[in-house]
Design a protein around this motif. Structure first.
Motif, PDB file in Angstrom:
ATOM      1  N   ASP A  81      56.893  20.876  30.606  1.00  0.00           N
ATOM      2  CA  ASP A  81      56.463  21.793  29.554  1.00  0.00           C
ATOM      3  C   ASP A  81      55.335  22.670  30.105  1.00  0.00           C
ATOM      4  N   VAL A  82      55.717  23.688  30.856  1.00  0.00           N
ATOM      5  CA  VAL A  82      54.731  24.526  31.540  1.00  0.00           C
ATOM      6  C   VAL A  82      53.824  25.237  30.545  1.00  0.00           C
ATOM      7  N   GLY A  83      54.350  25.532  29.371  1.00  0.00           N
ATOM      8  CA  GLY A  83      53.549  26.232  28.379  1.00  0.00           C
ATOM      9  C   GLY A  83      52.337  25.453  27.915  1.00  0.00           C
ATOM     10  N   ALA A  84      52.323  24.138  28.184  1.00  0.00           N
ATOM     11  CA  ALA A  84      51.178  23.299  27.796  1.00  0.00           C
ATOM     12  C   ALA A  84      50.074  23.299  28.847  1.00  0.00           C
ATOM     13  N   ASN A  85      50.252  24.053  29.932  1.00  0.00           N
ATOM     14  CA  ASN A  85      49.232  24.091  30.978  1.00  0.00           C
ATOM     15  C   ASN A  85      47.884  24.559  30.424  1.00  0.00           C
ATOM     16  N   GLU A  86      46.811  23.949  30.940  1.00  0.00           N
ATOM     17  CA  GLU A  86      45.467  24.204  30.425  1.00  0.00           C
ATOM     18  C   GLU A  86      44.540  24.899  31.414  1.00  0.00           C
ATOM     19  N   THR A  87      44.976  25.135  32.640  1.00  0.00           N
ATOM     20  CA  THR A  87      44.122  25.814  33.620  1.00  0.00           C
ATOM     21  C   THR A  87      43.776  27.213  33.123  1.00  0.00           C
ATOM     22  N   THR A  88      42.498  27.574  33.243  1.00  0.00           N
ATOM     23  CA  THR A  88      42.028  28.863  32.745  1.00  0.00           C
ATOM     24  C   THR A  88      41.612  29.766  33.900  1.00  0.00           C
ATOM     25  N   ALA A  89      41.653  31.067  33.623  1.00  0.00           N
ATOM     26  CA  ALA A  89      41.270  32.085  34.599  1.00  0.00           C
ATOM     27  C   ALA A  89      40.190  32.972  33.986  1.00  0.00           C
ATOM     28  N   GLU A  90      39.009  32.927  34.572  1.00  0.00           N
ATOM     29  CA  GLU A  90      37.892  33.728  34.081  1.00  0.00           C
ATOM     30  C   GLU A  90      37.739  34.976  34.954  1.00  0.00           C
ATOM     31  N   PRO A  91      37.696  36.167  34.335  1.00  0.00           N
ATOM     32  CA  PRO A  91      37.568  37.392  35.133  1.00  0.00           C
ATOM     33  C   PRO A  91      36.195  37.493  35.800  1.00  0.00           C
ATOM     34  N   THR A  92      36.147  38.172  36.928  1.00  0.00           N
ATOM     35  CA  THR A  92      34.891  38.468  37.617  1.00  0.00           C
ATOM     36  C   THR A  92      34.599  39.958  37.470  1.00  0.00           C
ATOM     37  N   ASP A  93      33.587  40.418  38.141  1.00  0.00           N
ATOM     38  CA  ASP A  93      33.242  41.839  38.081  1.00  0.00           C
ATOM     39  C   ASP A  93      34.236  42.704  38.853  1.00  0.00           C
ATOM     40  N   GLU A  94      35.071  42.088  39.686  1.00  0.00           N
ATOM     41  CA  GLU A  94      36.037  42.829  40.481  1.00  0.00           C
ATOM     42  C   GLU A  94      37.403  42.800  39.798  1.00  0.00           C
ATOM     43  N   GLU A  95      38.028  43.944  39.707  1.00  0.00           N
ATOM     44  CA  GLU A  95      39.332  44.025  39.056  1.00  0.00           C
ATOM     45  C   GLU A  95      40.361  43.185  39.816  1.00  0.00           C
ATOM     46  N   GLY A  96      41.075  42.367  39.070  1.00  0.00           N
ATOM     47  CA  GLY A  96      42.129  41.560  39.660  1.00  0.00           C
ATOM     48  C   GLY A  96      41.660  40.290  40.334  1.00  0.00           C
ATOM     49  N   ILE A  97      40.341  40.025  40.335  1.00  0.00           N
ATOM     50  CA  ILE A  97      39.788  38.820  40.956  1.00  0.00           C
ATOM     51  C   ILE A  97      39.297  37.891  39.844  1.00  0.00           C
ATOM     52  N   TYR A  98      39.712  36.636  39.908  1.00  0.00           N
ATOM     53  CA  TYR A  98      39.394  35.673  38.848  1.00  0.00           C
ATOM     54  C   TYR A  98      38.854  34.380  39.455  1.00  0.00           C
ATOM     55  N   GLU A  99      38.288  33.560  38.572  1.00  0.00           N
ATOM     56  CA  GLU A  99      37.887  32.207  38.941  1.00  0.00           C
ATOM     57  C   GLU A  99      38.700  31.228  38.098  1.00  0.00           C
ATOM     58  N   LEU A 100      39.326  30.260  38.749  1.00  0.00           N
ATOM     59  CA  LEU A 100      40.188  29.306  38.068  1.00  0.00           C
ATOM     60  C   LEU A 100      39.477  27.983  37.834  1.00  0.00           C
ATOM     61  N   TYR A 101      39.720  27.405  36.629  1.00  0.00           N
ATOM     62  CA  TYR A 101      39.169  26.107  36.252  1.00  0.00           C
ATOM     63  C   TYR A 101      40.294  25.245  35.679  1.00  0.00           C
ATOM     64  N   GLY A 102      40.375  24.012  36.140  1.00  0.00           N
ATOM     65  CA  GLY A 102      41.404  23.096  35.644  1.00  0.00           C
ATOM     66  C   GLY A 102      41.934  22.243  36.775  1.00  0.00           C
TER      67      GLY A 102
END
Length: 607
Positions: free
Chosen positions: A194-215
């Motif tokens: 059930d991939v839709g239940a995934n909880e990993t989050t992506a927080e945006p940074t000051d750079e477009e298209g660059i994120y920080e992942l948590y999970g």
């Protein structure tokens, strides 16, 4: 064509051989999937890979499986280093494969060619490699899959275009020193299928298209890949699969420092020891958006189509190795004064194994052919099938239907084949150091990787309902059956045509039933489609071999497949006096040739 049956007694075991040249069934099926000029170029490359796989890579695989790799999460000062200490022979295997262009030649023109090869080439290469080690092939497959996604969904207007292109070039390099590997971190503990239940989050940074992942990701094969694709949810994105975006997560950040993630442990797995699989915790890991936001599940599905097909070709390769080990054992093991291949019951067992293998070959490489056509015609996934040209639409529908069935069926067949191969070897077959024991352990993951049997069977229902894939499946079966010209094959085609009609009635029935009943019967339908389509394909290939080589051996394979799947038998066939496996053991198992005139003298068994 092999005029003289192969003498398997000249071998001690199923290695120190050329897996390509020693397998006429594989060669014939592969040749059908390539354009003529491409196969003419590729054949020597495949033979070279078959030789190095059957010798060096197969030898190394036995040692790697026994000694394994080690994860060193922390250094001596207690600092995170996320280092996998690979067995040194793994690096030798990697270089042998990547320097031969396994992840290169379908994206870039290889030496001696002006254009890249089609996807049937890499799928054939992975089949050959799976004769030695399916676990080793897993990173090869995911590297190719990651490159597919980057090539398709990162254009020049993408905010990370230059950065992601560097990863694409590394994933597809023909130079081992410049090559990097890919991975796909999809599974989370609470989600599973059930991939839709995934909880990993992506927080945006000051750079477009660059994120920080948590999970955390729970089942991460090729844990230290330099180019890993992972799904995560951006802030305010919707729930379920519709809210997932796709990111490339590097092992090291752009400044060269270790990325902010923790490789917690390696799984203590039953098999596939060659690929390190573990748990990863993202702690603000630097990640680069791939494709459009909230479109990640569709992009990952593109990779999944390839991974499921490589699971099928890997299953076929494992079946081929187990069959070879069984043939060698049967030709060299004496019992009660004769080699065991002289006994009728063992002959029947080996004919069953050979027939299953050629059935899996035919269906899987038919799926491979349509997948390669789809990839050659398809430019972007966001074009609706109706907007593509006819060839692309046909290839898309057949690919989407045949791939999940191929993955489901061949995975189960690989487990059964490996299990019986252990039995053929007797006690040795159950002992570490003999290939069958390892092949059985490795094969057990095949029904789990890339979707379980139930998930895949439900996908078959989905494809039939949403894509109307039957519109292309029916002509495929009809054309294959229409190819039957020899009287013996024409009779078999009549039996299959009756089953084909019943299969269509079953599809109509499920289309009108409630959802619960349709799901209850989904696996039965997938089984039925596999049997009918495979029977038709084997008949077509048998007629082709008669026309081109004046050889009716494949007609025997088609006959035995139809007999064991569809024939109406009294007393389960015990009283009918038929013993095709004993009468034609040399032709079927040892690849001897048979005149079509001899075939005409023997009517099919149910006459």
């Amino acid at each position: 064509m092999v005029d003289t049956p192969i003498d398997y007694s000249q071998y001690e075991e199923g290695r120190h051989v050329n897996y390509w040249t020693l397998d006429p069934a594989l060669r014939a099926e592969v040749e059908r999937t390539y354009p003529d000029a491409a196969f003419e170029w590729a054949e020597s490359e495949l033979s070279d890979l078959g030789a190095v796989t059957g010798h060096t890579i197969a030898d190394n695989a036995e040692i790697i499986d026994r000694e394994g790799h080690e994860l060193r999460t922390y250094d001596k000062h207690g600092e995170i280093q996320n280092h996998v200490q690979y067995h040194p022979l793994q690096h030798e295997n990697d270089q042998l494969v990547y320097d031969r262009g396994v992840t290169h030649d379908i994206f870039h023109a290889p030496p001696g060619r002006d254009d890249p090869l089609g996807f049937q080439h890499v799928l054939t290469q992975q089949t050959i490699l799976s004769f030695a080690d399916g676990g080793f092939v897993c990173p090869v497959s995911m590297t190719t899959g990651a490159a597919i996604v980057l090539e398709k969904y990162v254009d020049e207007d993408h905010p990370n275009a230059d950065l992601l292109d560097e990863y694409f070039q590394g994933l597809t390099s023909r130079d081992y020193d410049d090559h990097i590997e890919g991975a796909m971190f999809l599974t989370e503990k609470q989600g599973g299928s059930d991939v839709g239940a995934n909880e990993t989050t992506a927080e945006p940074t000051d750079e477009e298209g660059i994120y920080e992942l948590y999970g955390e990701k729970w089942f991460c094969s090729n844990i230290d890949a330099e180019g890993t694709l992972a799904l995560a949810r951006r802030p305010d994105a919707p729930e379920g699969t519709a809210g997932l975006s796709l990111f490339l997560v590097p092992h090291t950040k752009r400044d060269g420092s270790l990325n902010d993630q923790l490789y917690r442990r390696l799984k203590d797995k039953l098999g596939t020891i060659a690929v390190p699989t573990g748990e990863v915790e993202f702690r603000g890991a630097e990640a680069y958006l791939v494709g459009e936001p909230e479109n990640g599940f569709k992009l990952m599905a593109e990779m999944m189509n390839f991974e499921r097909l490589t699971n099928a070709t890997g299953s076929v390769g494992g079946m081929g190795r187990c069959l070879l080990e069984s043939k060698v054992q049967a030709a060299t093991r004496d019992a009660f004064g004769e080699t065991i291949q002289e006994y009728p019951l063992m002959r029947r067992d080996l004919v069953n194994m050979q027939t299953d293998y050629e059935a899996a070959l035919a269906f899987t490489f038919e799926a491979t052919r349509h997948y390669a056509d789809y990839m050659a015609n398809e430019q972007r996934l966001d074009e609706a099938p109706a907007d593509r040209d006819d060839d692309a639409a046909r290839a898309f529908k057949l690919m989407r239907l045949l791939v999940p069935i191929a993955k489901y069926k061949t995975a189960r067949m690989a487990v059964d084949t490996a299990s019986y191969a252990c039995e053929v070897l007797g006690g040795n077959g159950y002992v570490n150091g003999f290939a069958t024991e390892r092949m059985l352990r490795d094969s057990q993951v095949l029904p789990i990787w890339e979707g379980t049997s139930n998930v895949l069977s439900l996908d078959v229902l989905r494809v039939l309902n949403r894509e109307a894939a039957h519109e292309e499946l029916f002509p495929l079966v009809e054309d294959s059956l229409d190819a039957a010209d020899h009287p013996h094959l024409d009779h078999l085609a009549g039996t299959v045509a009756d089953e084909f009609q019943s299969m269509q009635e079953a599809m109509i029935s499920l289309a009108t039933e409630d959802q619960d009943y349709a799901q209850h019967e989904a696996k039965q339908l997938a089984d039925y489609i596999f049997d009918v389509v495979t029977a038709a394909l084997l008949i077509e290939r048998a007629q082709d071999a008669i026309d081109k080589h004046n050889d009716a051996r494949k007609a025997l394979v088609a006959e035995w497949f139809v007999e064991t799947r569809f024939a109406e038998q009294d007393a389960r066939g015990i009283t009918d006096g038929e013993k095709l496996p004993d009468d034609h053991f040399a032709e079927i198992v040892r690849h001897g040739s048979l005149s079509p005139d001899q075939l005409a003298d023997a009517a099919p068994a149910d006459d």
